[in-house]
Design a protein around this motif. Structure first.
Motif, PDB file in Angstrom:
ATOM      1  N   TYR A  32      -4.572   0.804   1.204  1.00  0.00           N
ATOM      2  CA  TYR A  32      -4.137  -0.334   1.624  1.00  0.00           C
ATOM      3  C   TYR A  32      -3.486  -1.218   0.606  1.00  0.00           C
ATOM      4  O   TYR A  32      -3.364  -0.713  -0.493  1.00  0.00           O
ATOM      5  N   MET A  43      -5.281  -5.869   6.061  1.00  0.00           N
ATOM      6  CA  MET A  43      -3.937  -5.899   6.024  1.00  0.00           C
ATOM      7  C   MET A  43      -3.344  -7.331   6.606  1.00  0.00           C
ATOM      8  O   MET A  43      -2.274  -7.421   7.315  1.00  0.00           O
ATOM      9  N   LYS A  55      -9.848   0.821  -1.900  1.00  0.00           N
ATOM     10  CA  LYS A  55      -8.437   0.818  -1.407  1.00  0.00           C
ATOM     11  C   LYS A  55      -7.932   2.180  -0.596  1.00  0.00           C
ATOM     12  O   LYS A  55      -6.681   1.957  -0.210  1.00  0.00           O
ATOM     13  N   ALA A 111      -6.862   4.217   2.145  1.00  0.00           N
ATOM     14  CA  ALA A 111      -7.075   4.133   3.606  1.00  0.00           C
ATOM     15  C   ALA A 111      -7.209   5.422   4.299  1.00  0.00           C
ATOM     16  O   ALA A 111      -7.405   5.460   5.352  1.00  0.00           O
ATOM     17  N   THR A 168      -8.063  -4.814   2.960  1.00  0.00           N
ATOM     18  CA  THR A 168      -8.414  -3.757   3.985  1.00  0.00           C
ATOM     19  C   THR A 168      -7.974  -4.224   5.408  1.00  0.00           C
ATOM     20  O   THR A 168      -7.889  -3.479   6.144  1.00  0.00           O
ATOM     21  N   GLY A 208       0.889  -1.176  -0.234  1.00  0.00           N
ATOM     22  CA  GLY A 208       0.023   0.088   0.077  1.00  0.00           C
ATOM     23  C   GLY A 208       0.718   1.361   0.031  1.00  0.00           C
ATOM     24  O   GLY A 208       1.899   1.380  -0.596  1.00  0.00           O
TER      25      GLY A 208
END
Length: 582
Positions: free
Chosen positions: A196, A222, A235, A237, A220, A179
């Protein structure tokens, strides 16, 4: 101890031992001479008359009806697990809803085994060989998915694993495994944000989905669990962080970040080049739905014939495939289907005789993956009084397919709608690879009609190759050559690729020899030569187009030979074709 005492004990031990051995011998004789009492002393469960366990060979022990039913039930449950695993894991992503429903209705294991065998046979790209490349590739994909896409769940269960198993490796992958900082493309609103981990998979073509298909996966959590998403803002963040990760319009005060949450499929935010995103959200929904179901087919009955590998020859037709280079890795494959009009059923409608033919075709790779499909309806309308003459001719269908070099299986089904007859054709096709350092040619096409097309029609339309209309003659399946009547023109079309050019003049230097040889006498009846100097502006590629009146040839079989000599690279090619004059 005294000697008398020791002697006494030895005598006593010998006496007892003798008595014990005699008893064993007698018992052995009793067992060997009369086994019945021993057998009678045991019940069916291996117990003696006193209820004690007795060792009995389990293979010889008789079973009660209850025990037999218990064993059969246990075996059925164990076998049931195998079939459930095959249905829910092995083929979960590739089995159609109809096949799944049919499998669940089967009543015994023999039917299930036959179904599984037929399931893979329907997908075998080379049914004439013992290997099933599609099945082998499918299990390789599962193994790859389990190795690369596992994240708390098996890789085959993940979204990336599912897409990989269904469609194979993507043509391109853009991966952001960590990310971080992300410069949005203009169609996503522009500006910079933080994301992400995510990946974008690009497929040039997916059957039933479309061309240039881009699938986005986002992690999302991680945790390595990437899921497929329709919303490209997922995507982001910083999506829910006020004042952060703004688009270009939001940075300039021309839009408010809060307006992203006013509804809609995506929350990308306003930008200078994404004003049409709202109108395209239905396209994204449609693509997402197609990626989650089996592709639909227009002519279900014809597709069923292809899928089940049924050979039907009630409706005869002929097929011709040609190859024309487009780019270094793309070849245009014109497929010509010819149906004799006397094999088509015509019906009268308001004084017009109409024949209708449905055509379905599919090209699959050696791994069983569908590369192209096509389906069309062809109608022939003639006045009733002209029908007898029309039936002497043939109707021709043409479809040009862009393909990459490689081996394919071409399957075609033709249905006479009014006569309710079906015919099939199946053959392997090797699309050539045109290496840039090797002199090469396209297919040598013999055409009954050839002429230039209008500028607006260049490169498009039936029978159009480049700037010419070229309608090929299709040879019959019995190996006989294509034929032309003496009142017709014989046209040839061919392209030559990778001519070398002179370093000073930047022009090629080549000659082209044309010979028409009588097959009966093996003598050339026509011989001409031309050079690139006479052809005007010729680069590393040239197109050869010639017309010949068949009236200049006596009835018989002829061979057209073309030899191209490149004087710079010292290479030559000499394609040929056979034809008949009636």
């Amino acid at each position: 101890m005294s000697q008398a005492s020791l002697r006494y004990r030895l005598i006593a031990f010998c006496f007892i031992s003798s008595f014990w051995l005699v008893g064993i011998s007698a018992q052995a004789q009793s067992k060997s001479s009369d086994p019945a009492p021993q057998a009678a002393a045991q019940d069916q469960n291996g117990k003696d008359q006193a209820g004690q366990d007795v060792d009995v060979d389990p293979l010889k022990r008789p079973l009660s009806e209850k025990q037999k039913k218990t064993n059969q039930k246990a075996l059925k449950q164990e076998l049931g697990k195998t079939y459930r695993k095959w249905l829910d894991e092995d083929v979960r992503w590739i089995i159609s809803d109809e096949e799944r429903s049919a499998f669940k209705q089967l009543s015994n294991d023999e039917e299930r085994d036959n179904f599984i065998e037929a399931f893979w046979a329907r997908r075998d790209p080379t049914p004439d060989t013992p290997e099933n490349e599609y099945k082998e590739d499918h299990y390789r994909r599962i193994a790859y998915a389990n190795e690369h896409f596992a994240a708390g769940i098996p890789g085959w269960k993940s979204d990336r694993g599912r897409i990989y198993i269904m469609y194979g490796p993507a043509d391109e992958i853009e991966s952001h495994p960590s990310g971080g900082t992300y410069d949005r493309p203009q169609e996503e609103g522009g500006g910079t944000t933080s994301t992400y981990p995510f990946e974008q998979w690009r497929y040039r073509y997916l059957e039933g989905v479309g061309q240039e298909v881009i699938i986005e996966f986002v992690d999302t959590c991680m945790c390595g669990d990437y899921h497929m998403t329709m919303d490209r803002s997922e995507k982001d963040a910083l999506l829910y962080t006020p004042g952060a990760g703004l688009t270009l319009y939001e940075q300039m005060g021309m839009a408010n970040k809060a307006s992203r949450f006013n509804g809609g499929l995506e929350r990308l935010g306003a930008g200078p080049f994404n004003s049409t995103n709202q109108s395209k959200q239905f396209d994204r929904l449609d693509q997402f739905a197609k990626l989650n179901r089996a592709p639909t087919v227009k002519f279900k009955d014809l597709e069923e014939v292809v899928s089940h590998k049924i050979n039907v020859n009630l409706m005869p037709f002929d097929v011709l495939t040609d190859f024309v280079k487009v780019t270094s890795d793309t070849v245009l494959v014109p497929v010509t289907v010819q149906v004799k009009n006397h094999d088509i059923t015509f019906v009268n409608k308001d004084g017009i005789q109409r024949g209708t033919v449905n055509i379905f075709g599919r090209l699959t790779t050696i791994a069983g993956r569908t590369a192209q499909t096509f389906e069309d309806t062809v109608q022939v309308d003639v006045p009733a009084e002209l029908l007898p003459k029309t039936t002497e001719n043939a109707s021709v269908y043409w479809k040009a397919l862009p393909l990459r070099p490689g081996r394919y299986l071409l399957e075609i089904v033709v249905k006479d709608v009014n006569g309710d007859r079906v015919g099939t054709w199946r053959k392997g096709v090797q699309v050539p690879e045109y290496n840039e350092d090797k002199l090469a040619t396209s297919s040598l096409i013999l055409a009954d009609t050839m002429h230039p097309v209008a500028t607006k029609d260049v490169g498009s339309g039936n029978f159009v190759i480049g700037s010419s209309y070229v309608r090929p003659r299709v040879p019959p399946p019995d190996g006989k050559p294509v034929s032309f009547k003496r009142n017709q023109k014989l046209n040839l079309w061919m392209q030559v690729y990778h001519l070398s050019t002179d370093e000073k003049t930047h022009k090629p230097s080549a000659t082209v020899e044309y010979d028409v040889v009588n097959s009966a006498t093996n003598k050339a009846v026509i011989h001409t030569i031309e050079s690139t100097d006479q052809m005007g502006n010729v680069g590393d590629q040239m197109t050869l187009q010639k017309s010949l009146s068949a009236a200049n040839l006596q009835p018989g079989v002829y061979k057209l030979q073309i030899k191209v000599n490149d004087h710079i690279s010292k290479q030559s090619v000499d394609p040929s074709a056979t034809f008949a004059v009636e």
